[in-house]
Design a protein around this motif. Structure first.
Motif, short mmCIF file in Angstrom:
data_model
loop_
_atom_site.label_atom_id
_atom_site.label_comp_id
_atom_site.label_asym_id
_atom_site.label_seq_id
_atom_site.Cartn_x
_atom_site.Cartn_y
_atom_site.Cartn_z
N ILE A 41 60.36 -3.10 80.48
CA ILE A 41 61.37 -4.12 80.73
C ILE A 41 61.12 -4.76 82.08
CG2 ILE A 41 63.10 -2.63 81.84
CD1 ILE A 41 65.21 -4.07 80.04
N GLY A 42 61.47 -6.02 82.21
CA GLY A 42 61.30 -6.77 83.45
C GLY A 42 61.49 -8.24 83.17
N HIS A 43 61.54 -9.04 84.22
CA HIS A 43 61.75 -10.47 84.05
C HIS A 43 60.50 -11.13 83.46
CE1 HIS A 43 65.66 -10.61 85.90
NE2 HIS A 43 65.23 -9.96 86.96
N SER A 44 60.67 -12.32 82.91
CA SER A 44 59.55 -13.08 82.36
C SER A 44 58.47 -13.26 83.42
CB SER A 44 60.03 -14.45 81.88
OG SER A 44 60.95 -14.32 80.82
N GLY A 45 57.22 -13.08 83.00
CA GLY A 45 56.11 -13.24 83.92
C GLY A 45 55.71 -11.98 84.65
N CYS A 46 56.34 -10.84 84.31
CA CYS A 46 56.00 -9.61 85.03
C CYS A 46 54.83 -8.86 84.40
CB CYS A 46 57.22 -8.68 85.11
SG CYS A 46 57.67 -7.90 83.55
N ALA A 192 55.63 5.21 70.28
CA ALA A 192 55.86 3.76 70.31
C ALA A 192 56.04 3.28 71.74
CB ALA A 192 57.08 3.39 69.48
N ILE A 193 55.51 2.07 72.00
CA ILE A 193 55.74 1.37 73.26
C ILE A 193 56.23 -0.02 72.90
CG2 ILE A 193 54.72 0.50 75.40
CD1 ILE A 193 52.63 2.69 75.22
N MET A 194 57.37 -0.41 73.46
CA MET A 194 58.00 -1.67 73.10
C MET A 194 58.29 -2.52 74.33
SD MET A 194 61.63 -2.34 71.09
CE MET A 194 62.59 -1.69 72.47
N VAL A 195 57.94 -3.80 74.26
CA VAL A 195 58.33 -4.77 75.27
C VAL A 195 59.68 -5.35 74.88
CG1 VAL A 195 57.82 -7.06 76.19
CG2 VAL A 195 56.00 -5.37 75.99
N THR A 196 60.61 -5.41 75.83
CA THR A 196 61.93 -5.96 75.54
C THR A 196 62.53 -6.57 76.79
OG1 THR A 196 64.13 -5.45 74.68
CG2 THR A 196 63.09 -3.75 76.01
N HIS A 197 63.47 -7.51 76.58
CA HIS A 197 64.30 -8.03 77.67
C HIS A 197 65.73 -7.49 77.57
CE1 HIS A 197 61.23 -11.30 78.18
NE2 HIS A 197 61.62 -11.17 79.42
N ASP A 198 66.00 -6.74 76.52
CA ASP A 198 67.35 -6.32 76.19
C ASP A 198 67.62 -4.92 76.73
OD1 ASP A 198 69.68 -5.36 74.87
OD2 ASP A 198 69.36 -6.77 73.23
N ILE A 251 70.13 -2.71 85.30
CA ILE A 251 70.61 -4.03 85.73
C ILE A 251 70.46 -4.19 87.24
CG2 ILE A 251 72.70 -5.45 85.97
CD1 ILE A 251 73.49 -4.55 83.18
N ASP A 252 70.71 -3.12 88.00
CA ASP A 252 70.50 -3.19 89.45
C ASP A 252 69.04 -3.52 89.77
OD1 ASP A 252 73.11 -2.71 90.15
OD2 ASP A 252 72.84 -0.57 90.50
N PHE A 253 68.13 -2.88 89.04
CA PHE A 253 66.71 -3.15 89.25
C PHE A 253 66.39 -4.61 88.95
CE2 PHE A 253 62.46 -3.71 87.53
CZ PHE A 253 61.67 -3.15 88.51
N LEU A 254 66.89 -5.12 87.83
CA LEU A 254 66.62 -6.51 87.45
C LEU A 254 67.25 -7.48 88.45
CD1 LEU A 254 67.15 -6.23 83.59
CD2 LEU A 254 64.98 -6.38 84.81
N ASN A 255 68.42 -7.15 88.96
CA ASN A 255 69.04 -7.99 89.98
C ASN A 255 68.21 -8.02 91.26
OD1 ASN A 255 71.33 -9.10 88.77
ND2 ASN A 255 72.52 -7.25 89.08
N GLN A 256 67.71 -6.86 91.65
CA GLN A 256 66.86 -6.80 92.84
C GLN A 256 65.63 -7.69 92.67
OE1 GLN A 256 66.09 -2.78 94.45
NE2 GLN A 256 67.78 -2.07 93.17
#
Length: 670
Positions: A41-46, A192-198, A251-256
Motif C-alpha cells: 500500500i502507498g500513494h500513486s507513484g510509489c 498472495a501479494i496484492m497491490v491496493t489503495h484500500d 492512515i497516519d503513514f499515508l498522511n505523513q
C-alpha cells in the motif's frame, strides 16, 4: 521457518531522455513465508505495481533480485500468476475457454479428463457455473475479475500476484469478491501479494501490510502485522479490538507521506548533478576537539574541500555541543560535526526549544567511545557491569556521579542503555551530569565525577594519568553504532543544494582516506595541532593506530574498528539506527516519541542526498545489510514496532508520544 519468497535489496531505475535515470524503487528488502497474504500500500507513484512486476518477472530489477523457493526469478513463469485490474480476458473466448487456455498450456502433460475437471472445479470455485459459456462482453466487471482469478488459480501457482484486482469495481461487487478471494486463498493455502489503495481491503485480507514511501527512490517505510485470526469474516474483522488502531496506523503513514510530498513539491529543489553550479564556496563548519573530527580536518588539510569546489572552508573549534547546536540553529555555522542524536533532538524540539528541522545526509564516524570509571572501582574489584551494580549497593548513602558530553549525545544514550541493562536506573541510582569532552579528565581528578562516557583522546588522557579504567568500550555494547554525523539546517540544504552535495563528497572522500590505516600516523599528527585537538600526539594513538589501553592489568590489544570512518558503508545515514535513537531519546524523556516517526526519519536522515553524492563519486549506494539488530544484551530491535520495543524496556521514564508538525502541510487522508 524457511523463507518462501525473498526480495533481496531491489533497486529499479528507469532511463530518462536527458541521459539520466529515475529511481523508482530503492533497497526493497522483503521476506514472505509460504501461505502468507501480503498487501502493498502507498500513494500513486510509489512503485507498488513496479515491485509486483519485478516479482512476477515482467520487469527486471536494476540491482538486487527475487528468490522464490531458493531459485532466482529471471522471467515470467507459471508458478507466479498475475491478476491485473483490467482482467486481460480474450473477448472471443467463453469463461470456460479463457480458463482452459491457461490450463491446457501449463498443465498439458496431464490427461485431458483431469484438465477438464480442473477447469470445471475452478468455475465452481468462483461461482460462475451459470455463466460458463458466456463471453466477456456478456459479463459484469465483477464476473470478469472472477474469471481472471479462476484462470490464475487453475494452473496451481505457487504465488498469486494481484494488481489492484478490485479497483474498478463498485463497492458491493468489490466486497463480495474480497470475501470470495479470502476464502479461496485460505482453502488453497496459496501465497498472495496484492497491490491496493484500500486500507480496509488490506486489513481484511492481509497477514502483513507493507507500506511504501513516496517516490522517487521509494522504499519500505513500515511493515504492519495484522494479528486478526483466520478464518475471517468482515464483521468480525471490523469488530476486532485492534482493527481501528491498525487502520489508524496505516492512515497516519499515508498522511505523513502526503505531507512529505506536498512539502517537497513546495520546495521545488533539485540536486540533479550539473543543474547549476556551487552556490556558496566559503563555509564555516563547527567541530569539537575529539578524534572523530578527523574527516573534517583531513578534508581541509589534504585538499578535499578545494577539490570539490569549496574554496574557503573555515573550521570553527567550539568548546561544547551546546555551542555547536546554537551555531547551527542561529545560522552562524553553515554545517557542523554533530552527535548522531542531535539532528533529531533539534528537529523535534528538546526541552523548551522550538523545533528546527536539521538534517544529516552522512555519518562521519562510528564507535570511538568508552565508559571510564574512577580507579577506586577497579581497586574494589569492579570488572563488569554486575560488579559495578554491586559496588553501588555497598554505598547507598553516596551518590555516584557520571559525566556525559550532552543530553542528545550517543554517549548519554549508550551509557544509559548500558546501565539500565544491568539493572541500574541512570536517573535514580546514579547522577548524570553534562561535562564537555576535554574537561572529563580534570573533573574526574577533582572528584566532581566518578566516571564518564566520552570520546578520544580524553579517555586515553585519563588512563595515562592513572585516574581510571575503561570498564567497557562501545565495541562491547553496540559495535558499529553511529557516533558523529554532518548536520545542517534543512533550510540551508534547500538553499544551497549543490554546495551541500559538494560538502558531502569532500567529506566522504576524507572518511575513506581516514580508514586507510597507512594514513593514520599522519592524521594523528594533523589532529594534534593546536588549532584542532591540541594534545600530545601519543594520546591519539591508542585505538586509532596502536593497541587500545584499558588502564587495567590486562595487556593492550588492537581494536581495528574502534575508530571507524568509511568501511562497511559507515557513511550511510541509515533510518533504522536513527529509529533506535528516537526510541532512546523518548525512553529517557529527552524528547517525546514522534507519532509521525516515519516522517521524521525521512526528514532528518536524508539517504536521498547521500545517494546523490555517492552516485557522483561513483560509489555504491547500498544500505548496510539487515533490518533488525541487537545490542550487547541480545534484545532485538524490530523497526516495525518501535513503540513495542520502547514499552518493553523495564527501566524508563514516562513515555510521551506526540505528533511533530514542522510546517503547515497537514493534509489528512479521507
Amino acid at each position: 521457518m524457511k523463507v518462501f519468497l525473498e526480495v533481496d535489496h531491489v533497486d529499479k531505475k528507469f532511463p530518462l531522455e536527458n541521459g539520466g535515470s529515475y529511481v523508482a524503487l530503492k533497497n526493497i528488502e522483503l521476506k514472505v513465508n509460504k501461505g502468507e497474504f501480503i498487501s502493498l500500500i502507498g500513494h500513486s507513484g510509489c512503485g507498488k505495481s513496479t515491485l509486483l512486476n519485478i516479482i512476477a518477472g515482467l520487469e527486471k530489477a536494476s540491482t538486487g533480485g527475487v528468490i522464490l523457493e531458493g531459485r532466482e526469478v529471471i522471467g515470467p513463469g507459471p508458478e507466479r500468476m498475475v491478476v491485473f485490474q483490467n482482467y486481460s480476458l480474450l473477448p472471443w473466448l467463453t469463461v470456460r475457454e479463457n480458463i482452459a487456455l491457461a490450463v491446457n498450456k501449463v498443465l498439458r502433460n496431464k490427461p485431458k479428463g483431469e484438465r477438464r475437471g480442473i477447469i470445471e472445479h475452478h468455475i465452481d470455485m468462483v461461482g460462475l457455473r451459470h455463466a460458463a459459456d458466456k463471453r466477456p462482453g456478456e459479463l459484469s466487471g465483477g464476473m470478469k475479475q472472477r474469471v481472471a482469478i479462476a484462470r490464475a488459480l487453475a494452473i496451481r501457482p505457487k504465488l498469486l500476484l494481484l494488481d489492484e484486482p478490485f479497483g474498478a469495481l463498485d463497492a458491493l461487487t468489490r466486497g463480495g469478491l474480497q470475501e470470495k478471494l479470502m476464502k479461496i486463498c485460505e482453502e488453497s493455502k496459496v501465497t498472495a501479494i496484492m497491490v491496493t489503495h484500500d486500507v480496509d481491503e488490506a486489513l481484511l485480507l492481509s497477514d502483513r501490510v507493507v507500506m511504501l514511501t513516496n517516490g522517487p527512490a521509494a522504499h519500505i517505510g513500515r511493515i504492519l502485522e495484522v494479528p486478526i485470526p483466520r478464518p475471517r469474516q468482515r464483521i468480525e474483522v471490523v469488530n476486532h479490538p485492534s482493527y481501528y488502531d491498525l487502520r489508524n496506523q496505516i492512515i497516519d503513514f499515508l498522511n505523513q507521506q502526503k505531507r512529505d510530498k506536498k512539502r517537497k513539491t513546495k520546495q521545488m529543489v533539485s540536486v540533479v548533478s550539473g543543474r547549476r553550479g556551487i552556490e556558496k564556496v566559503n563555509l564555516d563548519i563547527g567541530f569539537l576537539p575529539v578524534t572523530d573530527s578527523a574527516p573534517l580536518i583531513v578534508a581541509k588539510e589534504k585538499g578535499f574541500f578545494q577539490k570539490h569546489g569549496l574554496e574557503n572552508v573555515n573550521l570553527i573549534r567550539e568548546t561544547n555541543w551546546e555551542a555547536i547546536a546554537s551555531g547551527i540553529t542561529s545560522g552562524s555555522l553553515d554545517a557542523a560535526m554533530m552527535e548522531a542524536a542531535m539532528p533529531f533532538a533539534l528537529t523535534i524540539g528538546m526541552g523548551k526549544q522550538s523545533p528546527i528541522p536539521v538534517i544529516t545526509a552522512m555519518v562521519l564516524s562510528r564507535n570511538g567511545n568508552s565508559i571510564i570509571l574512577s580507579k577506586r572501582f577497579n581497586e574494589q574489584g569492579v570488572q563488569t557491569l554486575a560488579d559495578f551494580k554491586a559496588a553501588l549497593a555497598q554505598t547507598p548513602d553516596r551518590v555516584c556521579t557520571l559525566g556525559v558530553v550532552n543530553q542528545a549525545s550517543m554517549q548519554n544514550l549508550i551509557l544509559r542503555y548500558w546501565l539500565a541493562a544491568g539493572g541500574i536506573d541512570p536517573d535514580l541510582d546514579v547522577n548524570l551530569t553534562v561535562v564537555p569532552p576535554p574537561q572529563m579528565t580534570a573533573n574526574l581528578k577533582a572528584g566532581n565525577i566518578d566516571g564518564y562516557c566520552a570520546d578520544e583522546p580524553w579517555n586515553t588522557a585519563t588512563l595515562r594519568m592513572g585516574l581510571g579504567f575503561a570498564i567497557a568500550t562501545v565495541l562491547d555494547i553496540w559495535p558499529g553504532h553511529p557516533e558523529k554525523v554532518l548536520g545542517v539546517r534543512e533550510e540551508w540544504a534547500n538553499k544551497y543544494p549543490q554546495t551541500h552535495i559538494a560538502l558531502l563528497k569532500a567529506l566522504m572522500e576524507a572518511c575513506e582516506y581516514c580508514d586507510d590505516r597507512r594514513h593514520r600516523p599522519e592524521i594523528a599528527q594533523l589532529l594534534s595541532q593546536p588549532q584542532y585537538i591540541g594534545c600530545e600526539r601519543a594520546l591519539l594513538l591508542p585505538g586509532f593506530v596502536a593497541p587500545y589501553e584499558r588502564g587495567t592489568s590486562a595487556a593492550p590489544h588492537m581494536l581495528l574498528r574502534y575508530n571507524q570512518f568509511h568501511v562497511d558503508y559507515s557513511n550511510y545515514p541509515g533510518r533504522i539506527e536513527g529509529l533506535w535513537i528516537l526510541t532512546q531519546l523518548a525512553r529517557w524523556g529527552i524528547t517525546p516519541f514522534p507519532k509521525n516517526w516515519i516522517e521524521i526519519l525521512e526528514r532528518v536522515r536524508r539517504v536521498d542526498l547521500y545517494g546523490e553524492a555517492a552516485a557522483q563519486l561513483g560509489w555504491p549506494n547500498a544500505e548496510p545489510e539487515g533490518n533488525s539488530f541487537q545490542l550487547f544484551e541480545n534484545v532485538i530491535f524490530n523497526p516495525d514496532e518501535p513503540l513495542g520495543y520502547l514499552q518493553r524496556s523495564t527501566i524508563k521514564r514516562d513515555i510521551r508520544i506526540e505528533e511533530v508538525f514542522l510546517d503547515s502541510a497537514t493534509t489528512e487522508v479521507a
